[in-house]
Structure formats: C-alpha cells, structure tokens
Design a protein around this motif. Structure first.
Motif, PDB file in Angstrom:
ATOM      1  N   GLY A  51       0.818  -1.159   0.073  1.00 32.47           N
ATOM      2  CA  GLY A  51      -0.169  -0.382  -0.327  1.00 32.47           C
ATOM      3  C   GLY A  51       1.258   1.148   0.109  1.00 32.47           C
ATOM      4  N   LEU A  52       1.421   2.142  -1.419  1.00 28.52           N
ATOM      5  CA  LEU A  52       1.951   2.896  -1.514  1.00 28.52           C
ATOM      6  C   LEU A  52       1.024   3.845  -1.986  1.00 28.52           C
ATOM      7  CD1 LEU A  52       4.831   0.934  -3.376  1.00 28.52           C
ATOM      8  CD2 LEU A  52       4.289   1.421  -0.580  1.00 28.52           C
ATOM      9  N   ALA A  53       0.153   4.459  -0.963  1.00 31.48           N
ATOM     10  CA  ALA A  53      -0.481   6.080  -0.791  1.00 31.48           C
ATOM     11  C   ALA A  53       0.427   6.260  -0.347  1.00 31.48           C
ATOM     12  CB  ALA A  53      -1.981   6.043  -0.547  1.00 31.48           C
ATOM     13  N   MET A  69       0.424   7.950   3.116  1.00 30.26           N
ATOM     14  CA  MET A  69       1.216   6.640   4.251  1.00 30.26           C
ATOM     15  C   MET A  69       2.246   5.828   4.268  1.00 30.26           C
ATOM     16  SD  MET A  69      -0.436   8.402   7.293  1.00 30.26           S
ATOM     17  CE  MET A  69       0.274   7.366   8.686  1.00 30.26           C
ATOM     18  N   ASN A  85       2.327  -2.750  -3.753  1.00 31.71           N
ATOM     19  CA  ASN A  85       0.930  -1.841  -4.484  1.00 31.71           C
ATOM     20  C   ASN A  85       0.000  -2.149  -5.406  1.00 31.71           C
ATOM     21  OD1 ASN A  85       0.190   0.947  -3.467  1.00 31.71           O
ATOM     22  ND2 ASN A  85      -0.604   0.677  -5.567  1.00 31.71           N
ATOM     23  N   LYS A 133       2.251   3.337  -8.697  1.00 28.61           N
ATOM     24  CA  LYS A 133       2.246   3.971  -6.917  1.00 28.61           C
ATOM     25  C   LYS A 133       3.865   3.128  -6.916  1.00 28.61           C
ATOM     26  CE  LYS A 133      -1.383   5.317  -4.919  1.00 28.61           C
ATOM     27  NZ  LYS A 133      -2.649   4.970  -5.585  1.00 28.61           N
ATOM     28  N   MET A 179      -0.493  -0.270   4.182  1.00 30.21           N
ATOM     29  CA  MET A 179      -1.219   0.141   4.654  1.00 30.21           C
ATOM     30  C   MET A 179      -1.903   1.172   3.826  1.00 30.21           C
ATOM     31  SD  MET A 179       0.262   1.879   7.748  1.00 30.21           S
ATOM     32  CE  MET A 179       0.414   3.683   7.303  1.00 30.21           C
ATOM     33  N   LYS A 206      -6.093   1.189   2.699  1.00 29.82           N
ATOM     34  CA  LYS A 206      -7.773   2.114   3.004  1.00 29.82           C
ATOM     35  C   LYS A 206      -8.107   0.808   4.377  1.00 29.82           C
ATOM     36  CE  LYS A 206     -11.744   4.800   1.462  1.00 29.82           C
ATOM     37  NZ  LYS A 206     -10.866   5.873   1.260  1.00 29.82           N
ATOM     38  N   ALA A 207      -8.331   1.473   5.115  1.00 29.21           N
ATOM     39  CA  ALA A 207      -8.447   0.301   6.108  1.00 29.21           C
ATOM     40  C   ALA A 207     -10.386  -0.034   5.849  1.00 29.21           C
ATOM     41  CB  ALA A 207      -9.598   1.313   7.427  1.00 29.21           C
ATOM     42  N   GLY A 246     -10.204  -3.323   1.877  1.00 31.60           N
ATOM     43  CA  GLY A 246      -9.237  -3.309   1.531  1.00 31.60           C
ATOM     44  C   GLY A 246      -7.774  -3.970   2.237  1.00 31.60           C
ATOM     45  N   VAL A 285      -5.961  -7.854   1.668  1.00 33.85           N
ATOM     46  CA  VAL A 285      -4.575  -7.647   1.132  1.00 33.85           C
ATOM     47  C   VAL A 285      -3.844  -8.546   1.851  1.00 33.85           C
ATOM     48  CG1 VAL A 285      -2.317  -6.490   1.947  1.00 33.85           C
ATOM     49  CG2 VAL A 285      -4.212  -5.380   0.521  1.00 33.85           C
ATOM     50  N   GLY A 342      -3.042   0.567   9.314  1.00 37.85           N
ATOM     51  CA  GLY A 342      -4.239   1.042   8.942  1.00 37.85           C
ATOM     52  C   GLY A 342      -4.957   1.227  10.142  1.00 37.85           C
ATOM     53  N   GLY A 352       0.708  11.301  11.423  1.00 47.06           N
ATOM     54  CA  GLY A 352      -0.266  11.656   9.862  1.00 47.06           C
ATOM     55  C   GLY A 352       1.069  11.280   9.204  1.00 47.06           C
TER      56      GLY A 352
HETATM   57  P1  NBP Z   1      -5.714   5.487   1.363  1.00 48.89           P
HETATM   58  O1  NBP Z   1      -6.583   4.776   2.741  1.00 48.89           O
HETATM   59  O2  NBP Z   1      -5.786   6.487   0.813  1.00 48.89           O
HETATM   60  O3  NBP Z   1      -5.943   4.011   0.484  1.00 48.89           O
HETATM   61  C1  NBP Z   1      -5.590   3.909  -0.168  1.00 48.89           C
HETATM   62  C2  NBP Z   1      -3.949   2.662  -0.940  1.00 48.89           C
HETATM   63  O4  NBP Z   1      -5.115   1.442   0.035  1.00 48.89           O
HETATM   64  C3  NBP Z   1      -3.719   2.578  -1.966  1.00 48.89           C
HETATM   65  O5  NBP Z   1      -1.992   2.259  -2.292  1.00 48.89           O
HETATM   66  C4  NBP Z   1      -4.917   1.377  -3.034  1.00 48.89           C
HETATM   67  O6  NBP Z   1      -4.216   0.571  -3.520  1.00 48.89           O
HETATM   68  C5  NBP Z   1      -4.549   0.631  -1.528  1.00 48.89           C
HETATM   69  N1  NBP Z   1      -5.652  -0.199  -1.499  1.00 48.89           N
HETATM   70  C6  NBP Z   1      -7.263  -0.531  -1.805  1.00 48.89           C
HETATM   71 BR1  NBP Z   1      -8.043   1.848  -1.484  1.00 48.89          BR
HETATM   72  N2  NBP Z   1      -8.361  -1.111  -1.895  1.00 48.89           N
HETATM   73  C7  NBP Z   1      -7.092  -2.657  -2.181  1.00 48.89           C
HETATM   74  C8  NBP Z   1      -7.698  -3.229  -2.053  1.00 48.89           C
HETATM   75  N3  NBP Z   1      -8.789  -3.998  -2.104  1.00 48.89           N
HETATM   76  N4  NBP Z   1      -6.634  -4.413  -1.752  1.00 48.89           N
HETATM   77  C9  NBP Z   1      -5.269  -4.094  -2.183  1.00 48.89           C
HETATM   78  N5  NBP Z   1      -5.105  -2.368  -1.756  1.00 48.89           N
HETATM   79  C10 NBP Z   1      -5.899  -1.573  -1.773  1.00 48.89           C
HETATM   80  O7  NBP Z   1      -4.452   5.773   2.297  1.00 48.89           O
HETATM   81  P2  NBP Z   1      -3.955   6.246   2.956  1.00 48.89           P
HETATM   82  O8  NBP Z   1      -4.180   8.079   2.528  1.00 48.89           O
HETATM   83  O9  NBP Z   1      -2.027   6.709   2.614  1.00 48.89           O
HETATM   84  O10 NBP Z   1      -4.026   5.837   4.671  1.00 48.89           O
HETATM   85  C11 NBP Z   1      -3.343   4.007   4.525  1.00 48.89           C
HETATM   86  C12 NBP Z   1      -4.371   3.820   6.165  1.00 48.89           C
HETATM   87  O11 NBP Z   1      -3.204   4.494   7.006  1.00 48.89           O
HETATM   88  C13 NBP Z   1      -5.314   3.705   6.043  1.00 48.89           C
HETATM   89  O12 NBP Z   1      -6.203   3.000   7.145  1.00 48.89           O
HETATM   90  C14 NBP Z   1      -5.529   5.083   7.296  1.00 48.89           C
HETATM   91  O13 NBP Z   1      -6.650   4.977   7.802  1.00 48.89           O
HETATM   92  C15 NBP Z   1      -4.646   5.179   7.816  1.00 48.89           C
HETATM   93  N6  NBP Z   1      -4.578   6.925   7.946  1.00 48.89           N
HETATM   94  C16 NBP Z   1      -3.255   7.133   9.006  1.00 48.89           C
HETATM   95  C17 NBP Z   1      -2.963   8.552   9.067  1.00 48.89           C
HETATM   96  C18 NBP Z   1      -2.515   8.814  10.212  1.00 48.89           C
HETATM   97  O14 NBP Z   1      -2.143   9.959  11.233  1.00 48.89           O
HETATM   98  N7  NBP Z   1      -2.260   7.543  11.761  1.00 48.89           N
HETATM   99  C19 NBP Z   1      -3.152   9.689   8.733  1.00 48.89           C
HETATM  100  C20 NBP Z   1      -3.866   8.803   7.358  1.00 48.89           C
HETATM  101  C21 NBP Z   1      -4.213   7.770   7.149  1.00 48.89           C
HETATM  102  P3  NBP Z   1      -4.629   1.669  -4.998  1.00 48.89           P
HETATM  103  O15 NBP Z   1      -3.346   2.642  -5.743  1.00 48.89           O
HETATM  104  O16 NBP Z   1      -3.866   0.252  -6.390  1.00 48.89           O
HETATM  105  O17 NBP Z   1      -5.683   2.068  -5.053  1.00 48.89           O
END
Ligand code: NBP
Length: 479
Positions: A9-11, A13, A33, A38, A73, A75-76, A79, A83, A101, A130
């Motif tokens: 998961g290479l968004a 975070m 990813n 990504k 890492m 989407k909670a 997703g 994975v 996540g 974050g």
């Molecule tokens: P996102 O929550 O926006 O998720 C995007 C990522 O999930 C992409 O890599 C995407 O792959 C992958 N993904 C999805 Br959507 N569905 C999938 C599936 N079915 N199989 C495989 N991969 C899948 O990313 P983020 O904003 O980087 O956050 C990641 C985690 O960290 C989340 O759980 C979020 O709640 C948490 N978070 C925490 C904080 C914090 O402060 N602790 C802040 C922000 C986020 P793709 O590229 O192929 O679409």
C-alpha cells in the motif's frame, strides 16, 4: 530474499513509512502496491531508498527474508481484508503481517484470530502522526503476539519518534490492544481540541480580543503546564490571515467540524464498557451539532441571556480560562485512561498505562510533556483507580477548581456553549461526591420494575412492595 521488511500500500502513508524504514540503518525495504503506478513512482522518485519493488504478492514474498515481515498501509476495511487474504497465501507460519491502518479494534481481534489459525502472526498497530509522522517518526501502538514482537520490536523502534531518548513504541498488548489504544488516543485528541476551542471562544467573546491577540495568549500558555502540540498549532491557526479577504482565517472557515469516526468509536466502546468518557463524548457531539446547519438556522430564533457578556478584569478572566482548560484536560485524559483500563480488563490485555502515556510524548497529535506526569502517576501506583486523583493532578485540580467553576458559571450566564468544560466539571463533582442521587434512581427502578436495591447498612438485596403495603422484603438478586 534481500529485504527484512516490506510495505503493502503505497499511497501517502505507506510510501512515507517505507521511506522512513529505508532511511534507518539495517533496513532493506520491499514495496508493493495493487496498482503498479504508485510503486514505479516511489522507486523512481527515491533511488536513495534502495527499495526492492514487487509487482505480485509472490514476488513480494520472495523478496523478503524469514520470518517475512510486512506492514499493510491500505484503506481500512475491505482493502485490509483483501490484502491479508493475499498475503496469507504466500506467507508461511512464523511470518508476520502488520496492519498499520486505522482499523476498528474488533476487526483486528477478528483478523488476528483468523490469521493465527494459519500459524502466521498478525499484528494490528496503531500509527499516529499523519503523513509527517509516518515519514519522520510516528508514535506506534502495536498489538499482536509476543513472538511477533521479537522481530517487529527493533524494526518499529528504528522508525518511531523519540521522546527524551526513548522510542515512542511499546508492545501495548495482544491482538487488538494496539488499535484499541490508538482509538482512545484519537478520542482524547477530540476532547483536547474541543477544550481548546471553548477556551478560545470564551476569551474572544468575553474580552473582544482578536484572533491574533489570542494566538499570543496560546503561545504564552505553551510555555507552561499546558505545553503541547495542539496548543502550539492553535496559535498558528489563530495567527493566520486569509489572503483573499485580509480577515483572520478562522473567521472565514465554515464553522462545521468534520470527523472520520474514531471519536464515535471511542464513545460507543466506552458506553459498552460502562466508562464515562463525557469529555470525549461532548467533543464528538459538539462536532455533530456544528454540522447541522438546517437545525442551527431553525434554532437561531431561540433567545439567549438578556445581559451582554462583560468581563471586568480581563487578565484574571484569561487566567481563569487557562486554569479551567488545564483542569478539564486532566479530566479528559483521566477518562481516556479509564477506558483503556476497562478495555484491558474486558479483553484480557495486560496494558502498562504508564508506558502508553510515554509513547504519546512525541510523534502523535496529543504529544506533550504533560504525559510524563501521567507516567509518573502510574509508576507510583500501577493500579490507580482514577488518574485525576493522583497527587500531581489532585493538586492541579485543587488549585484550579475555583477558576473552573467561575468560567463555567460565566459561560452559562453568557449563553456561550462550553460542553466539554462543563461536563468535565460535572464529572469531577460526581466522581468526588460521597453520596450521589443514584440512590433515588435505584428507588425509582425498584418502584416501576422491581429492579431491587442494596442498603448502606446491611448485606443483601431488597425490594419494597410498592403496589402493596410498601413493606420491604429481601429479594433474590436479579441485578
Ligand atoms: P488510503 O486510505 O487512501 O488507501 C489507498 C491505498 O489502499 C492505495 O495503496 C490503494 O491501492 C490501497 N487499496 C485499496 Br483503496 N483497496 C485495496 C485492495 N482491495 N487491495 C489492495 N490495496 C488496496 O491511503 P492512506 O491515506 O495512505 O492511508 C493508509 C492507511 O493509513 C489507512 O488505513 C488510513 O486510515 C491510515 N491513515 C492514518 C493516518 C494517521 O495519522 N495515522 C493518516 C492518514 C491515514 P491502489 O493504489 O491500487 O488504489
């Protein structure tokens, strides 16, 4: 097999966490990813990281040394499950899957149980801070097995934030303990933010000071016992001027607060556990109230107090608000730690509350020196029944209570909502009372539902025959 750790998961975070891992001595990081772009982009933009890219789960597993360790890492929710299903197919017993996540802890308990059945370790790890934290050092709250912690501990310690020489990570407890603690962290964050917002509102409406002037007050407060990241950024936000209108930015931001759900989880869980987290609940409800413009428009016809709010001694009032803020903050944290204590008892986690407070000193949103005082309190007495009653906090509450009461009275008379200030004070007066009107509630319950009651003067369970001759009988305990 050249990588000791992998990230799926290479968004934003995941890529930041991967870069953080790669920057630490001894780590080689495999990255994967779902969609290839990504991965290609991360590897191309950060050649210095020496990433080992994988384009299938098989390739990813093959690139990891054993025990394989991967941090998810994505989407909670679904997703994460998708994975895990794929990793379980290519990993072997003894390997470690970490979900970094924002999972809801019951999901983590469920996943841990299912993955454990395959012999693979599953660790739910709350990661706070974050994007910036992920890259430079987050506060990390891992659950999972002791076996997984042996491999994972040094890796997480290498990337965590550091507070006074100590990494902000500890093995919180088994299975969902890490995500539970991360959830309560976010709940406390809601309460802290709401309390600060109420303090700002009271000062502004009570003294007419401008946001920039109030920014200076917060900056000053940040040098004392209130010192914290949230107070620091509050001053920054209040000082910001909108480029378009020249007005304070805070005056052009729509006054409807959003939420992503962790505050609500904290409150729902607390209700189920029977723990009063009124500060967190009021903070969560305050965001909800703000976000119903149609109701607010309809209710705007309702009258407020007739007299204008006038503060005569401005400096004394500001000091009262500061004291009220600190007192309410103590209550909010005390309630949050109470929820962790109750959660640990319910789910059989052995959680060191002092260690939890220490890993929040850096890297996360509620970071503050204040957390050292919480660690001290638990070091002195590990089974402290109420954090607020520990000596340091009891002293602060003793010093602050008169100010706190004046502020709540002033807010009430002025018609300025202060739900977090006033509910914290109500909790304080409730928890310290030697006698509560709960006795009357028990009487009412016995009257309409024969729910029985206990007496202060003898053992047993009793019922008054309300519809008969009103004599008391000893009853079978029905709870
Ligand atoms: P996102 O929550 O926006 O998720 C995007 C990522 O999930 C992409 O890599 C995407 O792959 C992958 N993904 C999805 Br959507 N569905 C999938 C599936 N079915 N199989 C495989 N991969 C899948 O990313 P983020 O904003 O980087 O956050 C990641 C985690 O960290 C989340 O759980 C979020 O709640 C948490 N978070 C925490 C904080 C914090 O402060 N602790 C802040 C922000 C986020 P793709 O590229 O192929 O679409």
């Amino acid at each position: 097999a050249a990588a000791n750790i992998g990230v799926v998961g290479l968004a934003v975070m995941g890529s930041n966490l991967a870069r953080n891992l790669a920057s630490r001595e001894g780590n080689t990081v495999a990255v994967y990813n779902r969609s290839r772009e990504k991965t290609d982009q991360l590897v191309a933009e950060h050649p210095e990281a020496g990433f080992i890219p994988a384009f299938s789960y098989e390739e990813f597993a093959a690139s990891l040394s054993k025990p394989r360790t991967a941090i998810i890492m994505v989407k909670a929710g679904r997703g994460t499950d998708a994975v895990i299903d794929e990793l379980v197919k290519v990993f072997e017993p003894g390997d470690i899957i970490v979900d970094g996540g924002n999972a809801y802890f019951p999901d983590t308990i469920r996943r841990e149980k299912a993955v454990r059945a395959t012999g693979i370790n599953f660790v739910g790890a709350g990661i706070s801070g974050g994007e910036e934290g992920a890259l430079n050092g987050p506060s990390i709250m891992p659950g999972g097995s002791d076996e997984a912690w042996i491999t994972l501990g040094p890796i997480l310690k290498s990337i965590a934030a550091v507070a006074e020489g100590e990494p902000c990570v500890t093995h919180v407890g088994h299975d969902g303990a890490g995500h539970f603690v991360k959830m309560v962290h976010n709940g406390i964050e809601y309460a802290d933010m709401q309390l600060i917002a109420e303090a700002y509102d009271l000062i502004r409406r009570g003294t007419g000071k401008t946001p920039a002037e109030i920014a200076d007050i917060f900056a000053e407060w940040n040098t004392g016992e209130l010192e914290s990241y949230l107070i620091e950024i509050t001053a920054e936000v209040l000082r910001q001027v909108d480029a378009e209108t020249g007005k304070p930015l805070v005056d052009v931001i729509l006054d409807q607060a959003g939420a992503k759900g962790t505050g609500a989880w904290t409150v729902q869980t607390a209700l189920a556990l029977g723990v009063p987290v009124s500060g967190i609940a009021e903070a969560t409800f305050a965001r909800s109230l703000s976000s119903h413009p149609e109701q607010r428009a309809a209710a705007s016809i309702l009258p407020g107090p007739e007299e204008a709010f006038e503060v005569t001694d401005v400096d004394a009032f500001i000091e009262d608000v500061r004291q009220a803020l600190f007192a309410s903050k103590i209550i909010a944290y005390s309630q949050g730690f109470d929820e962790i204590r109750a959660g640990a008892a319910e789910y059989n986690w052995s959680i060191d509350l002092g260690a939890v407070s220490k890993i929040w000193r850096e890297g996360c949103i509620i970071r503050a020196q204040f957390l050292n005082r919480i660690a001290d309190a638990y070091a002195e007495q590990a089974d402290l029944p109420v954090l607020a009653a520990a000596p340091y906090f009891a002293d602060a509450l003793t010093r602050g209570q008169a100010s706190w009461r004046r502020v709540v009275v002033a807010a009430t008379q002025a018609g300025i909502p202060s739900p977090a200030f006033s509910s914290s004070l109500a909790y304080y007066d409730g928890i310290r009372a030697d006698r509560l009107p709960a006795a009357l509630v028990q009487g009412q319950r016995d009257f309409f539902g024969a729910h029985t009651y206990k007496r202060i003067d003898k053992d047993g369970t009793f019922h008054t025959q309300w519809s008969g001759d009103r004599t008391e009988i000893e009853a079978v305990d029905t709870h």
